[in-house]
Every structure is written in structure tokens, then in C-alpha cells.
Write an enzyme that holds these catalytic residues in place. Sequence first.
Site, PDB file in Angstrom:
ATOM      1  N   GLU A   1      -5.680  11.650   4.412  1.00 14.99           N
ATOM      2  CA  GLU A   1      -6.147  12.263   5.667  1.00 14.99           C
ATOM      3  C   GLU A   1      -5.645  13.699   5.809  1.00 14.99           C
ATOM      4  O   GLU A   1      -6.354  14.566   6.328  1.00 14.99           O
ATOM      5  CB  GLU A   1      -5.690  11.405   6.855  1.00 14.99           C
ATOM      6  CG  GLU A   1      -6.412  10.069   6.896  1.00 14.99           C
ATOM      7  CD  GLU A   1      -5.772   9.084   7.855  1.00 14.99           C
ATOM      8  OE1 GLU A   1      -4.579   8.761   7.681  1.00 14.99           O
ATOM      9  OE2 GLU A   1      -6.451   8.641   8.780  1.00 14.99           O
TER      10      GLU A   1
ATOM     11  N   GLU B   1      -4.867   1.418   4.726  1.00 15.10           N
ATOM     12  CA  GLU B   1      -4.311   0.935   5.998  1.00 15.10           C
ATOM     13  C   GLU B   1      -4.586  -0.542   6.241  1.00 15.10           C
ATOM     14  O   GLU B   1      -3.762  -1.250   6.813  1.00 15.10           O
ATOM     15  CB  GLU B   1      -4.870   1.768   7.170  1.00 15.10           C
ATOM     16  CG  GLU B   1      -4.295   3.162   7.288  1.00 15.10           C
ATOM     17  CD  GLU B   1      -4.989   4.180   6.392  1.00 15.10           C
ATOM     18  OE1 GLU B   1      -5.850   3.795   5.574  1.00 15.10           O
ATOM     19  OE2 GLU B   1      -4.658   5.368   6.515  1.00 15.10           O
TER      20      GLU B   1
ATOM     21  N   ALA C   1       1.727   7.703   5.673  1.00 18.41           N
ATOM     22  CA  ALA C   1       2.723   7.733   6.737  1.00 18.41           C
ATOM     23  C   ALA C   1       4.008   7.119   6.177  1.00 18.41           C
ATOM     24  O   ALA C   1       3.961   6.333   5.232  1.00 18.41           O
ATOM     25  CB  ALA C   1       2.223   6.907   7.911  1.00 18.41           C
TER      26      ALA C   1
ATOM     27  N   GLY D   1      -2.326   8.400   5.236  1.00 16.71           N
ATOM     28  CA  GLY D   1      -2.092   9.696   5.878  1.00 16.71           C
ATOM     29  C   GLY D   1      -2.113  10.848   4.885  1.00 16.71           C
ATOM     30  O   GLY D   1      -2.417  11.987   5.259  1.00 16.71           O
TER      31      GLY D   1
HETATM   32  N1  DAK Z   1       6.544   5.416   3.223  1.00 20.91           N
HETATM   33  C1  DAK Z   1       7.840   5.362   2.949  1.00 20.91           C
HETATM   34  N2  DAK Z   1       8.336   5.218   1.706  1.00 20.91           N
HETATM   35  C2  DAK Z   1       7.448   5.130   0.703  1.00 20.91           C
HETATM   36  C3  DAK Z   1       6.050   5.188   0.912  1.00 20.91           C
HETATM   37  C4  DAK Z   1       5.603   5.344   2.255  1.00 20.91           C
HETATM   38  N3  DAK Z   1       4.296   5.449   2.545  1.00 20.91           N
HETATM   39  N4  DAK Z   1       5.427   5.064  -0.278  1.00 20.91           N
HETATM   40  C5  DAK Z   1       6.396   4.942  -1.194  1.00 20.91           C
HETATM   41  N5  DAK Z   1       7.622   4.971  -0.618  1.00 20.91           N
HETATM   42  C6  DAK Z   1       8.923   4.872  -1.250  1.00 20.91           C
HETATM   43  C7  DAK Z   1       9.155   3.440  -1.769  1.00 20.91           C
HETATM   44  O1  DAK Z   1       9.659   2.618  -0.731  1.00 20.91           O
HETATM   45  C8  DAK Z   1      10.198   3.709  -2.846  1.00 20.91           C
HETATM   46  O2  DAK Z   1      11.451   3.895  -2.232  1.00 20.91           O
HETATM   47  P1  DAK Z   1      12.795   3.181  -2.827  1.00 20.91           P
HETATM   48  O3  DAK Z   1      12.490   1.743  -2.851  1.00 20.91           O
HETATM   49  O4  DAK Z   1      12.937   3.794  -4.209  1.00 20.91           O
HETATM   50  O5  DAK Z   1      13.864   3.596  -1.876  1.00 20.91           O
HETATM   51  C9  DAK Z   1       9.757   5.037  -3.421  1.00 20.91           C
HETATM   52  O6  DAK Z   1       8.952   5.670  -2.426  1.00 20.91           O
HETATM   53  C10 DAK Z   1       8.939   4.934  -4.684  1.00 20.91           C
HETATM   54  O7  DAK Z   1       7.858   4.041  -4.389  1.00 20.91           O
HETATM   55  P2  DAK Z   1       7.505   2.771  -5.312  1.00 20.91           P
HETATM   56  O8  DAK Z   1       8.746   2.220  -5.951  1.00 20.91           O
HETATM   57  O9  DAK Z   1       6.690   1.854  -4.490  1.00 20.91           O
HETATM   58  O10 DAK Z   1       6.620   3.464  -6.443  1.00 20.91           O
HETATM   59  P3  DAK Z   1       5.489   2.790  -7.314  1.00 20.91           P
HETATM   60  O11 DAK Z   1       5.152   3.773  -8.385  1.00 20.91           O
HETATM   61  O12 DAK Z   1       5.883   1.400  -7.761  1.00 20.91           O
HETATM   62  O13 DAK Z   1       4.235   2.619  -6.345  1.00 20.91           O
HETATM   63  C11 DAK Z   1       2.671   3.365  -4.641  1.00 20.91           C
HETATM   64  C12 DAK Z   1       3.606   3.778  -5.815  1.00 20.91           C
HETATM   65  C13 DAK Z   1       2.133   4.671  -3.991  1.00 20.91           C
HETATM   66  C14 DAK Z   1       1.500   2.558  -5.187  1.00 20.91           C
HETATM   67  C15 DAK Z   1       3.468   2.519  -3.639  1.00 20.91           C
HETATM   68  O14 DAK Z   1       4.670   3.228  -3.316  1.00 20.91           O
HETATM   69  C16 DAK Z   1       2.726   2.286  -2.352  1.00 20.91           C
HETATM   70  O15 DAK Z   1       1.855   1.414  -2.289  1.00 20.91           O
HETATM   71  N6  DAK Z   1       3.129   3.013  -1.301  1.00 20.91           N
HETATM   72  C17 DAK Z   1       2.578   2.824   0.013  1.00 20.91           C
HETATM   73  C18 DAK Z   1       1.185   3.378   0.123  1.00 20.91           C
HETATM   74  C19 DAK Z   1       0.662   3.150   1.507  1.00 20.91           C
HETATM   75  O16 DAK Z   1       0.303   2.011   1.852  1.00 20.91           O
HETATM   76  N7  DAK Z   1       0.773   4.201   2.291  1.00 20.91           N
HETATM   77  C20 DAK Z   1       0.603   4.084   3.756  1.00 20.91           C
HETATM   78  C21 DAK Z   1      -0.826   4.079   4.113  1.00 20.91           C
HETATM   79  S1  DAK Z   1      -0.978   3.741   5.816  1.00 20.91           S
HETATM   80  C22 DAK Z   1      -0.377   6.014  12.929  1.00 20.91           C
HETATM   81  C23 DAK Z   1      -1.448   6.673  12.437  1.00 20.91           C
HETATM   82  C24 DAK Z   1      -1.610   6.751  11.077  1.00 20.91           C
HETATM   83  C25 DAK Z   1      -0.768   6.111  10.191  1.00 20.91           C
HETATM   84  C26 DAK Z   1       0.320   5.477  10.710  1.00 20.91           C
HETATM   85  C27 DAK Z   1       0.516   5.430  12.070  1.00 20.91           C
HETATM   86  N8  DAK Z   1      -0.198   5.882  14.357  1.00 20.91           N
HETATM   87  C28 DAK Z   1      -1.379   5.963  15.199  1.00 20.91           C
HETATM   88  C29 DAK Z   1       1.066   5.549  14.876  1.00 20.91           C
HETATM   89  C30 DAK Z   1      -0.998   6.197   8.788  1.00 20.91           C
HETATM   90  C31 DAK Z   1      -0.764   5.129   8.008  1.00 20.91           C
HETATM   91  C32 DAK Z   1      -0.781   5.228   6.555  1.00 20.91           C
HETATM   92  O17 DAK Z   1      -0.651   6.263   5.961  1.00 20.91           O
END
Ligand code: DAK
Length: 278
Positions: free
Chosen positions: A131, A151, A83, A128
Site C-alpha cells: 500500500e 491481510e 504493518a 501496508g
Molecule cells: N511486523 C513485524 N515484524 C515482522 C513483520 C511484520 N509485518 N514481518 C516480519 N517481521 C519480523 C519477523 O517477526 C522476524 O523477527 P524475529 O523473529 O527475527 O525477531 C523477522 O522480521 C524476519 O521475519 P521472518 O523470520 O518471518 O522471515 P522469513 O524470511 O521466514 O519470512 C515473510 C518473510 C515476509 C514471508 C514473513 O516475515 C511474513 O509473512 N511476514 C508478515 C507479512 C504480513 O503478513 N504483513 C502484514 C500484512 S497486514 C491498520 C491498517 C492497516 C494495517 C494494519 C492496521 N489499522 C486500520 C489499524 C496493515 C496491515 C498489514 O500490513
Amino acid sequence: MDFGTFETLAIETSEGVATVTINRPEALNALSTKVVEELARVCEVLNQLGGTGTAASAALDGAWPVRGVILTGAGGKAFVAGADIREMASMSLDEGEFYARSMHAVTLALEAVPVPVIACVDGYALGGGCELALAADFIYASERAQFGQPEVNLGLVPGFGGSVRLQQRIGLGPARELIYTGRRIDAAEALRLGLVNRVLPTRDELLSAAAETVREVAAKSPTAVALAKRSINQSTGRPTAEGLTIEAGSFRAAFATEDKREGTAAFLEKREAVFPGR
Ligand code: DAK
């Protein structure tokens, strides 16, 4: 097929394969509300395949310009990194609920597409993203793919179907472990767990293998494939007897098709079948 124009997706159709690429590499293809809205529009078009009845009825009318869908992410670093955390951070409760419901609708619509959908994961498929891939019929991965449901790191739980579809795909024990730990696994581990069907060394080989699979399926009866997909989807998670009732309904629907007449006649006449797709 006319998919329209998009801000966050790139769509290319070639020889019956529609490749849908989520194109926000600067945010690792995170699922912003715009991406979700555009994916919903694509699914709406894809669900028109097979004619007015699509796979939901026996009234398939032979319109199959697309025989399979490849879903992938741009940039070579991520399929989808989840997400959009930036956007989600400032969402109100109502916006959060709308976002979740929209994404649930997308995963259900993707599952309903009456041709095979293959998620091609090159890089991260997290939260997401994992998923979304789970709503595809199957997942192919490149060697650099990484999967996870992180998450719990954010104080969240899987919200786009992960707690349901991950256990369906890999079983309860491994699904629990991945969700409770938020651990990331590589392509080899994902293959061992049955999360992915195949691992290919490079992105090009990944996309070629998926296109080859679509071509292999395209040689078969599209109505039969659509009805088989419907049976599998509708019976998942149900008691055996209910699943068999659903299967019997699909079998009956297949009996009503010209494809069935052609397929059985071709066998008896010792020739290749030419399926009309009706
Ligand atoms: N969202 C927004 N931006 C993201 C992102 C994300 N999920 N993942 C990465 N980016 C952005 C980073 O902020 C960065 O942007 P800038 O700083 O350059 O502007 C750019 O992409 C490159 O990322 P990194 O610099 O972090 O790159 P790295 O190679 O160092 O690291 C990484 C890659 C994939 C390990 C890291 O980016 C990371 O940990 N990303 C987040 C992964 C994550 O936790 N994803 C979310 C999972 S939770 C809902 C239902 C479902 C959900 C939500 C709500 N409701 C019921 C309302 C679902 C939730 C999820 O998906």
C-alpha cells in the site's frame, strides 16, 4: 534540503535525487508507528518543494533542490513487510485508529509530493508495504520482489488504502483476486498486471534505473511535471467531465509560469529550454 535526523529512516540526497530508505531490516522494515511518524516528517519537507505555493497553486517560486524521490527498504530482503504486526497486536482501538489515520495521511502526503516518487521494491512488499508503494507515482522492482495484500490471513482487510489504490492501479478483477486470496505474486506477474513499471535484475540496477528516470524528468519543466501530477492525482476516480475541469485548471496554472514562456520560446528559437522552475 534539511530533512532532520531519523531513527528508522536513512536519507541521502545526490544530484537532485532524494533516496529515502526505511531502515529496520531486523523487522523486514515493517511500518512501526515510529516509521510512520518519520515518513510523515519527510513528506512534510518534500511538500515544500517548488516554494510556498508548491503544486497546489500557481505560485511556484523555483525552489527545486530535489527533482525526484526514491523510496526503498534496507537489508535486501524486504521493501516493507507490512504493518508492524508485533506492535499492532497490543494496540487499543484508539491506538489502532490513530495508526491507520497517520498512515492514511502519509500516503496522501506522499502522493502530493510535487516531484515523481518511485518505489523501488527489492524483496517483500506486503500489506501496508504494498500500500505504501502504491502511493508512489510508480513502482520499479528487482527480480526478487514479491507483492501481496495478505491481510485476510490475519483476519484483517487492507487498511492503508489498498482496497482503493490497488484497483486504481491494476483494475478491479485482479485487485479483488489479490485481496480475497492474500496471494503473493512475483515481479514478473506484477509487471504483467501493471502493478510495476519495470523489473530490473539486481538492487543496484533497480536504484540506478530509478535515478536515471529522475534525471530524465529533471530535464523537463518542474512546474509542468508538478502540475501534471496534480491533474492526474486529483482526477483519479472522478467522472471524465470533472477530470477535464481539473486538467483545465492545471493548464491555466501552467500558462502563468515562466517555464511555459521559456519552453515555447526555446522551441521557436530552435534551442534547448532552460527552465527556471517558476
Ligand atoms: N511486523 C513485524 N515484524 C515482522 C513483520 C511484520 N509485518 N514481518 C516480519 N517481521 C519480523 C519477523 O517477526 C522476524 O523477527 P524475529 O523473529 O527475527 O525477531 C523477522 O522480521 C524476519 O521475519 P521472518 O523470520 O518471518 O522471515 P522469513 O524470511 O521466514 O519470512 C515473510 C518473510 C515476509 C514471508 C514473513 O516475515 C511474513 O509473512 N511476514 C508478515 C507479512 C504480513 O503478513 N504483513 C502484514 C500484512 S497486514 C491498520 C491498517 C492497516 C494495517 C494494519 C492496521 N489499522 C486500520 C489499524 C496493515 C496491515 C498489514 O500490513
